[in-house]
Design a protein around this motif. Structure first.
Motif, PDB file in Angstrom:
ATOM      1  N   ASP A   1      45.246  59.158  41.721  1.00 17.10           N
ATOM      2  CA  ASP A   1      44.523  58.562  40.594  1.00 17.10           C
ATOM      3  C   ASP A   1      44.555  57.043  40.659  1.00 17.10           C
ATOM      4  O   ASP A   1      43.558  56.375  40.345  1.00 17.10           O
ATOM      5  CB  ASP A   1      45.126  59.039  39.269  1.00 17.10           C
TER       6      ASP A   1
ATOM      7  N   ARG B   1      42.372  58.483  29.997  1.00 17.53           N
ATOM      8  CA  ARG B   1      43.506  58.537  29.062  1.00 17.53           C
ATOM      9  C   ARG B   1      43.933  57.128  28.651  1.00 17.53           C
ATOM     10  O   ARG B   1      44.178  56.855  27.472  1.00 17.53           O
ATOM     11  CB  ARG B   1      44.679  59.269  29.706  1.00 17.53           C
TER      12      ARG B   1
ATOM     13  N   GLU C   1      43.100  60.151  34.399  1.00 18.54           N
ATOM     14  CA  GLU C   1      44.186  59.295  33.921  1.00 18.54           C
ATOM     15  C   GLU C   1      43.652  57.955  33.425  1.00 18.54           C
ATOM     16  O   GLU C   1      44.186  57.383  32.467  1.00 18.54           O
ATOM     17  CB  GLU C   1      45.204  59.069  35.047  1.00 18.54           C
TER      18      GLU C   1
ATOM     19  N   VAL D   1      43.636  65.649  28.473  1.00 21.48           N
ATOM     20  CA  VAL D   1      43.685  64.348  27.807  1.00 21.48           C
ATOM     21  C   VAL D   1      43.078  64.444  26.413  1.00 21.48           C
ATOM     22  O   VAL D   1      43.648  63.957  25.423  1.00 21.48           O
ATOM     23  CB  VAL D   1      42.949  63.283  28.651  1.00 21.48           C
TER      24      VAL D   1
END
Length: 366
Positions: free
Chosen positions: A8, A47, A44, A76
């Protein structure tokens, strides 16, 4: 390369670098509408945009992004709207299911100027290029207004058929597990999709054995509705009257007002003063009631499937050979019977099925 670098981190690196630069310039918190369509956006990173206090994004667009783990994104969203959360997320709208908006096409005058003498110096700066792009968009909009072009009604109201895929295909329809996410986020985060409100999703109107799970409404009937009554049992959604969760976020995302209301308000043609009603259904709620060729549809109040029809196994397409017994076909074609079948093999019996079968069954109807 740093061995501690995660996948990520690698895929979100370019955007994180841009965000860091904007943060150093004290600009990132002022960004309320963020459009990342088509870029590399791992779950991510989404998020962080939603949870991190550095950001103040109200409307986020991540349509057709790459390196996105759908399950991770669902986790998320479940996390940020969990009942135990101390506060609601700043994010109010998420564009996720639609297609990227077409880029504004600069006029020939803009193209010649950008390639000429003024392309050097201060016009080569990032800020000037952004300003030039907006000037081009403004000129296109002004030209259309001066020519008297009437703005078309939003596609969600015009479409009769699949609202996500081109040419009424189903390849772009969101997967069924997204319906649970939309339900969990209802009233907190709006999407460019809505849940089906058909009576089979309502426990108060449907027997338990016929009750359907939440499903995303992927079939649109505009304001026309049922072929007989022109409406639907759950009543069409009317803008400025019904709950916001009945309406999808409309493309393109608003750039001057980062509110859900502005993102959901349709652009009306000059001939309309108020938005027409909106009728949307999931595929299960229109099964055997909707002709996929001419888009006619019969609602539950106006058409009840014959008992003999309900007992039979249905084919998915007219190419299956039409091997049903002649007695049932006669029943389907009997328009005088009160229980005449309206739709068979995804085609309306009255017109489309006949036109499809005549070339196939040579002499069958002679």
């Amino acid at each position: 390369m740093d061995e501690s670098l995660t996948e990520d981190d690698f895929y979100s690196g370019p955007l994180r670098g841009i965000f860091s630069k904007l943060e150093r310039q004290h600009l990132i918190f002022n960004v309320k509408t963020m459009i990342l369509d088509g870029l590399s956006v791992p779950a991510e990173l989404v998020r962080d945009i939603i949870v991190d206090d550095r950001f103040n994004v109200k409307i986020l667009s991540i349509r057709k992004v790459t390196n996105m783990n759908q399950r991770g994104l669902q986790s998320v969203l479940r996390y940020v709207v969990r009942p135990s959360a101390s506060s609601l997320p700043r994010l109010k709208g998420l564009y996720l299911f639609g297609h990227k908006d077409a880029a504004a096409t600069p006029s020939s005058r803009d193209t010649s100027m950008s390639s000429g003498r003024i392309s050097a110096g201060v016009m080569s700066s990032e800020g000037a290029q952004i300003g030039a792009e907006w000037n081009a968009r403004s000129e296109v909009a002004l030209s259309a207004a001066l020519l008297g072009h009437d703005q078309p009604l939003e596609e969600w109201w015009r479409t009769r058929g699949n609202v996500f895929g081109p040419n009424n295909t189903i390849k772009d329809t969101p997967s069924s597990d997204w319906a649970d996410i939309l339900l969990a986020c209802q009233g907190v985060i709006a999407f460019d999709a809505v849940l089906c409100r058909g009576p089979r999703h309502d426990p108060s109107q449907t027997a338990p054995e016929r009750l359907l799970r939440p499903a995303i409404a992927s079939i649109g009937f505009g304001a026309r509705g049922c072929e007989i009554c022109g409406s639907c049992p759950e009543q069409p959604a009317v803008f400025d009257r019904d709950a916001d969760c009945y309406f999808p976020l409309l493309a393109p995302p608003p750039l001057h007002a980062s509110t859900i209301r502005s993102a959901q308000r349709p652009t009306l043609p000059q001939s309309l003063e108020t938005p027409p009603p909106l009728i949307l259904r999931c595929t299960e709620c229109v099964r055997d009631r909707w002709c996929q060729r001419c888009n006619k549809w019969w609602c539950e109040n106006c058409y009840e499937e014959p008992f003999s029809r309900a007992k039979r196994q249905h084919h998915n397409s007219p190419e299956d050979g039409f091997q049903e017994d002649s007695g049932w076909i006669a029943e389907a074609m009997n328009s005088n019977a009160g229980t005449a079948v309206k739709v068979y093999s995804n085609l309306c019996v009255e017109s489309c099925l006949v036109s499809e079968m005549l070339p196939v069954a040579d002499g069958m109807w002679g």
